[in-house]
Design an enzyme around this catalytic site. Sequence first.
Site, PDB file in Angstrom:
ATOM      1  N   ASN A   9       0.947  -1.207  -0.185  1.00 56.71           N
ATOM      2  CA  ASN A   9      -0.040  -0.018  -0.055  1.00 56.71           C
ATOM      3  C   ASN A   9       0.879   1.108  -0.052  1.00 56.71           C
ATOM      4  O   ASN A   9       1.499   1.633   0.883  1.00 56.71           O
ATOM      5  CB  ASN A   9      -1.052  -0.077   1.140  1.00 56.71           C
ATOM      6  CG  ASN A   9      -1.623   1.197   1.463  1.00 56.71           C
ATOM      7  OD1 ASN A   9      -1.784   2.000   0.541  1.00 56.71           O
ATOM      8  ND2 ASN A   9      -2.463   1.263   2.459  1.00 56.71           N
ATOM      9  N   TRP A  10       0.845   2.069  -1.134  1.00 59.37           N
ATOM     10  CA  TRP A  10       1.947   3.055  -1.133  1.00 59.37           C
ATOM     11  C   TRP A  10       1.344   4.111  -0.689  1.00 59.37           C
ATOM     12  O   TRP A  10       2.049   5.166  -0.685  1.00 59.37           O
ATOM     13  CB  TRP A  10       2.315   3.163  -2.770  1.00 59.37           C
ATOM     14  CG  TRP A  10       3.026   2.018  -3.430  1.00 59.37           C
ATOM     15  CD1 TRP A  10       3.649   0.964  -2.807  1.00 59.37           C
ATOM     16  CD2 TRP A  10       3.734   1.834  -4.730  1.00 59.37           C
ATOM     17  NE1 TRP A  10       4.045   0.060  -3.576  1.00 59.37           N
ATOM     18  CE2 TRP A  10       4.177   0.700  -5.037  1.00 59.37           C
ATOM     19  CE3 TRP A  10       3.278   2.690  -5.952  1.00 59.37           C
ATOM     20  CZ2 TRP A  10       4.665   0.213  -5.872  1.00 59.37           C
ATOM     21  CZ3 TRP A  10       3.752   2.250  -7.101  1.00 59.37           C
ATOM     22  CH2 TRP A  10       4.596   1.050  -7.189  1.00 59.37           C
ATOM     23  N   LYS A  11       0.069   4.372  -0.179  1.00 58.64           N
ATOM     24  CA  LYS A  11      -0.717   5.375   0.258  1.00 58.64           C
ATOM     25  C   LYS A  11      -0.633   6.580  -0.544  1.00 58.64           C
ATOM     26  O   LYS A  11      -0.415   6.432  -1.946  1.00 58.64           O
ATOM     27  CB  LYS A  11       0.024   5.560   1.960  1.00 58.64           C
ATOM     28  CG  LYS A  11      -0.208   4.351   2.549  1.00 58.64           C
ATOM     29  CD  LYS A  11      -0.212   4.504   4.111  1.00 58.64           C
ATOM     30  CE  LYS A  11      -0.244   2.999   4.898  1.00 58.64           C
ATOM     31  NZ  LYS A  11      -0.385   3.226   6.348  1.00 58.64           N
ATOM     32  N   HIS A  95      -9.595   0.717   5.063  1.00 61.88           N
ATOM     33  CA  HIS A  95      -8.334   0.783   5.664  1.00 61.88           C
ATOM     34  C   HIS A  95      -8.559   1.962   6.714  1.00 61.88           C
ATOM     35  O   HIS A  95      -9.369   2.753   6.650  1.00 61.88           O
ATOM     36  CB  HIS A  95      -7.449   1.714   4.536  1.00 61.88           C
ATOM     37  CG  HIS A  95      -5.817   1.680   5.258  1.00 61.88           C
ATOM     38  ND1 HIS A  95      -5.487   2.203   6.128  1.00 61.88           N
ATOM     39  CD2 HIS A  95      -4.787   0.716   5.220  1.00 61.88           C
ATOM     40  CE1 HIS A  95      -4.252   2.328   6.506  1.00 61.88           C
ATOM     41  NE2 HIS A  95      -3.798   1.261   5.746  1.00 61.88           N
ATOM     42  N   GLU A  97      -7.063   4.215   7.908  1.00 60.62           N
ATOM     43  CA  GLU A  97      -7.021   5.629   7.631  1.00 60.62           C
ATOM     44  C   GLU A  97      -8.125   6.351   7.167  1.00 60.62           C
ATOM     45  O   GLU A  97      -8.570   7.622   7.135  1.00 60.62           O
ATOM     46  CB  GLU A  97      -5.668   5.948   6.580  1.00 60.62           C
ATOM     47  CG  GLU A  97      -4.356   5.895   7.574  1.00 60.62           C
ATOM     48  CD  GLU A  97      -3.209   5.287   6.707  1.00 60.62           C
ATOM     49  OE1 GLU A  97      -3.120   5.435   5.484  1.00 60.62           O
ATOM     50  OE2 GLU A  97      -2.158   4.682   7.431  1.00 60.62           O
ATOM     51  N   GLU A 167      -5.132  -5.105  10.422  1.00 62.03           N
ATOM     52  CA  GLU A 167      -4.379  -4.163  10.787  1.00 62.03           C
ATOM     53  C   GLU A 167      -4.644  -3.485  12.173  1.00 62.03           C
ATOM     54  O   GLU A 167      -5.253  -2.372  12.100  1.00 62.03           O
ATOM     55  CB  GLU A 167      -4.034  -3.083   9.450  1.00 62.03           C
ATOM     56  CG  GLU A 167      -3.939  -3.891   8.347  1.00 62.03           C
ATOM     57  CD  GLU A 167      -3.177  -2.530   7.219  1.00 62.03           C
ATOM     58  OE1 GLU A 167      -2.209  -2.981   6.719  1.00 62.03           O
ATOM     59  OE2 GLU A 167      -4.223  -1.690   7.064  1.00 62.03           O
ATOM     60  N   GLY A 173       2.426   2.434  11.040  1.00 60.23           N
ATOM     61  CA  GLY A 173       3.247   3.523  10.705  1.00 60.23           C
ATOM     62  C   GLY A 173       3.680   3.938  12.129  1.00 60.23           C
ATOM     63  O   GLY A 173       4.379   5.032  12.117  1.00 60.23           O
ATOM     64  N   SER A 213       3.564  -1.941  10.332  1.00 59.90           N
ATOM     65  CA  SER A 213       4.835  -2.015  10.656  1.00 59.90           C
ATOM     66  C   SER A 213       5.639  -3.407  10.267  1.00 59.90           C
ATOM     67  O   SER A 213       6.454  -3.558  10.939  1.00 59.90           O
ATOM     68  CB  SER A 213       5.133  -1.386  12.163  1.00 59.90           C
ATOM     69  OG  SER A 213       4.636  -0.356  12.466  1.00 59.90           O
ATOM     70  N   GLY A 234       2.773  -1.093   4.318  1.00 60.58           N
ATOM     71  CA  GLY A 234       2.805   0.229   3.915  1.00 60.58           C
ATOM     72  C   GLY A 234       4.330   0.707   3.781  1.00 60.58           C
ATOM     73  O   GLY A 234       5.018   0.765   2.514  1.00 60.58           O
ATOM     74  N   GLY A 235       4.838   1.349   4.642  1.00 67.37           N
ATOM     75  CA  GLY A 235       6.294   2.179   4.509  1.00 67.37           C
ATOM     76  C   GLY A 235       7.207   1.198   3.821  1.00 67.37           C
ATOM     77  O   GLY A 235       7.965   1.636   3.032  1.00 67.37           O
TER      78      GLY A 235
HETATM   79  P1  13P Z   1       2.746   0.503   7.716  1.00 71.66           P
HETATM   80  O1  13P Z   1       3.376  -0.801   7.169  1.00 71.66           O
HETATM   81  O2  13P Z   1       3.644   1.650   7.041  1.00 71.66           O
HETATM   82  O3  13P Z   1       2.668   0.484   9.291  1.00 71.66           O
HETATM   83  O4  13P Z   1       1.580   0.643   7.168  1.00 71.66           O
HETATM   84  C1  13P Z   1       0.564  -0.479   7.118  1.00 71.66           C
HETATM   85  C2  13P Z   1      -0.446  -0.101   6.444  1.00 71.66           C
HETATM   86  O5  13P Z   1      -1.686   0.753   6.770  1.00 71.66           O
HETATM   87  C3  13P Z   1      -0.959  -0.719   5.097  1.00 71.66           C
HETATM   88  O6  13P Z   1      -2.122  -0.555   4.677  1.00 71.66           O
END
Ligand code: 13P
Length: 249
Positions: A9-11, A95, A97, A167, A173, A213, A234-235
């Site tokens: 997920n590149w957000k 998600h 977010e 998640e 994050g 994470s 994510g990251g």
């Molecule tokens: P991180 O891996 O940056 O914690 O993000 C997880 C995430 O929200 C994937 O959708």
Amino acid sequence: MRRRFVAGNWKLNLGPAQAAALAEALRTGLADRGDVDVAVFPTALSIAAVLPILQGSGIEVGVQDIHSADAGAFTGANSPAIAREAGCTRTLIGHSERRQIFGETDASVNKKVRAALAAGLLPIVCIGETLAERDAGQAEAVVHRQVAAALEGLTADQIPGLTLAYEPVWAIGTGRTATPEQAQDVHASIRGWLRAHYPSFVADETRIQYGGSVNAKNASQLLSCPDIDGALVGGASLKLDDFRAIVVA
Ligand code: 13P
């Protein structure tokens, strides 16, 4: 046997040029990934740059959010049908977010799940408790409620096509990953919920990813848990070497 599934997920990162560069790197860097499904979710305006590069690579491209309608007066929204026409095969839905920042509810998640399936997009439905909910002993009740709402009105046959992503909000994050035991407990509990409510093939076949994470160091321990079928990253999905290490794990 559930095939492993790792998604990035590149957000809201990587414009077209940077996204294309990462897609090129993934195309060659993950060519020998073996028996693992891989998908990436660029920001919507970078999808067109990524799709032609990953075409034929087996790495799927998805959209990070959809609206529940395919067309109409919905300024700013992503259409499931247009995402499919453009070449996306999957979508993230719900998600944390989206839930926390953009007001997504269990009911809107369900509408979007149905719209995605109707358009031929396979959803990754994200679920997870906040730290306050975990501290109050409500983690399992919260994710059961979220899963029940997301799947409402679906037939059993439709469910294994979608993926659930557990998640925990406190792990996203933050660098604070759930321990493999914490994650496995919730995954097993979700699978148990599926087993109690649907024919057993649904629990056996539906993949449950862990997200929060995940990185090159902790991936192999998490992914060796029996009910963790992959990762939503994510990251660490923004760097070829880290994402590759997770896929290899
Ligand atoms: P991180 O891996 O940056 O914690 O993000 C997880 C995430 O929200 C994937 O959708």
